[in-house]
Scaffold this active site. Sequence first.
Site, short mmCIF file in Angstrom:
data_model
loop_
_atom_site.label_atom_id
_atom_site.label_comp_id
_atom_site.label_asym_id
_atom_site.label_seq_id
_atom_site.Cartn_x
_atom_site.Cartn_y
_atom_site.Cartn_z
N HIS A 213 -1.50 -9.29 9.18
CA HIS A 213 -2.66 -9.62 10.02
C HIS A 213 -2.95 -11.12 10.02
CE1 HIS A 213 -6.71 -8.59 11.75
NE2 HIS A 213 -7.03 -9.74 11.16
N GLU A 214 -3.00 -11.70 8.83
CA GLU A 214 -3.31 -13.13 8.74
C GLU A 214 -2.16 -13.99 9.26
OE1 GLU A 214 -6.25 -13.92 8.36
OE2 GLU A 214 -6.98 -12.00 7.59
N HIS B 229 -2.87 -14.51 12.88
CA HIS B 229 -3.83 -15.60 13.10
C HIS B 229 -3.16 -16.97 12.93
CE1 HIS B 229 -7.57 -13.48 13.67
NE2 HIS B 229 -7.46 -12.82 12.53
N GLU C 33 -7.98 -12.61 17.48
CA GLU C 33 -7.83 -11.29 16.88
C GLU C 33 -6.77 -10.47 17.60
OE1 GLU C 33 -8.84 -8.73 13.74
OE2 GLU C 33 -9.31 -10.84 14.14
#
Length: 490
Positions: free
Chosen positions: A255-256, A259, A285
């Site tokens: 997930h990160e 980003h 997101e």
Amino acid sequence: MSAFNDLLAFQRQTEALSSVAERLGWDQETVMPRGATEQRAEEIGAMEEVLHERRTDPRIGEWLSVAEPENEVEARILQLIDRDYTRTNRIPARLAAELARVTSRAQGIWAEARANDAPQDFLPTLDQVLMLKREEAAALADGGDLYDALLEDYEPDTTAAEIARVFDAMRPRLVALRDDIMGADRQPQPLTGHFPQETQLRLARACAGAFGYDWSRGRMDIAVHPFSSGRWQDSRITTRVVETDPFNCIYSTIHEVGHSSYELGIDPDYAFTPLGRGVSMGVHESQSRIYENQMGRGRAFTGWLFNRMSDAFDGLNIANADDFYATVNRVTPGFIRTEADEVQYNLHIMLRFDLERDLISGRLDTDDLVEAWNSRFQKDFGVAVDRPAHGVLQDVHWSVGLFGYFPTYALGNVYAGCLNAAMRKNVPDLAQALAEGDAAPGVEWLRENVQRHGGLLPPRDLIEQATGAAISPDPLLDYLEEKFGAIYGL
């Protein structure tokens, strides 16, 4: 030099100082000594005073009044500087510095309260933060809606009423799907066992590499609440480890990476300008969610991950790759937003959206927040919150003043649904590559169609240009119903 060049040179220094301030926040969350909280609050407050002074410098207004853009890039830069200049001038320097100091201290108080399951230790500080955010919102709103004024920082040109309409359209299908899943005869087996921290971190690094994370411009550390930080040539990620749940670490990392890869994928010519960052938190997101879910939790990539995890941990209690795929996507009525499955995640966001709108408007006081949270969670999820760390204390956002941020998570899911539908049409070999532990085809498509543009296009225009279609929650909902219908035999 022209007025535009003078303005750009001034902005370059402001952007560089802003990046330094962000690095102070990263340090505080990862390696700063616990006893340095008060000093760091003063440092961050002092930096915010300097930045506020620069962002409200009268010369910016003078340059903006005479600068002549020569192309669409320069026109967009001027538009974004003008927007920020107008908004920042509405906030008194005293308020900006006080917000920076209070939220810096509040972050540490929240972390301690969360660790001790003691909301009473945090709520008085949250009340301070809330009072300051209401004051900020009133200054920005200029007579308009307070929550919309705060939302503008995270998802420009979007209102709470528009978001509420999207959520109202999503909720019935999400609830119906969840109810069907919970009543299904087929229920995936949970992953059980002990998974040592160092082995998890090695796997997390391998997954980050599979998604193209540039280790020459990034690093990974452990934090209470996973986040990414930085841009241009330095964008860092954090993760967390629970030794009974390796998916927490692995998927927080992916997930990160989404980003961070967005920031690292922006056209380098935009560095140190307002174009050199993600255009909105909803678009941001969308990148983290499509990395984590549509690619990372898909059958192709989980097949590769099953083999890697079986080797790393000397076997798993899951028999084969198909069962492992179902386990990764198992739907359970958990408490924690960041650990929520794709079906229920947006319901977590809707809860927070409604509560924080009430907090900002004054319809809800902090003294009543715990009860309001617990009652709403019981209603939405059918489960009683067992401890504050699993309820109102679980998220860092309100402690650092990020009111208006939460709804962008669900918007990001909507954007990701639209992008995923377009990506699958345009990258036919993606599943084969993911099955080999290589997300490069998908990452490259996203970089070309979303990431490289940075702040050049407004959020809606960017997503619609990338997908060739109007933004709608339908692609996300269709994807969820198809995916989980197959897993649960609906």
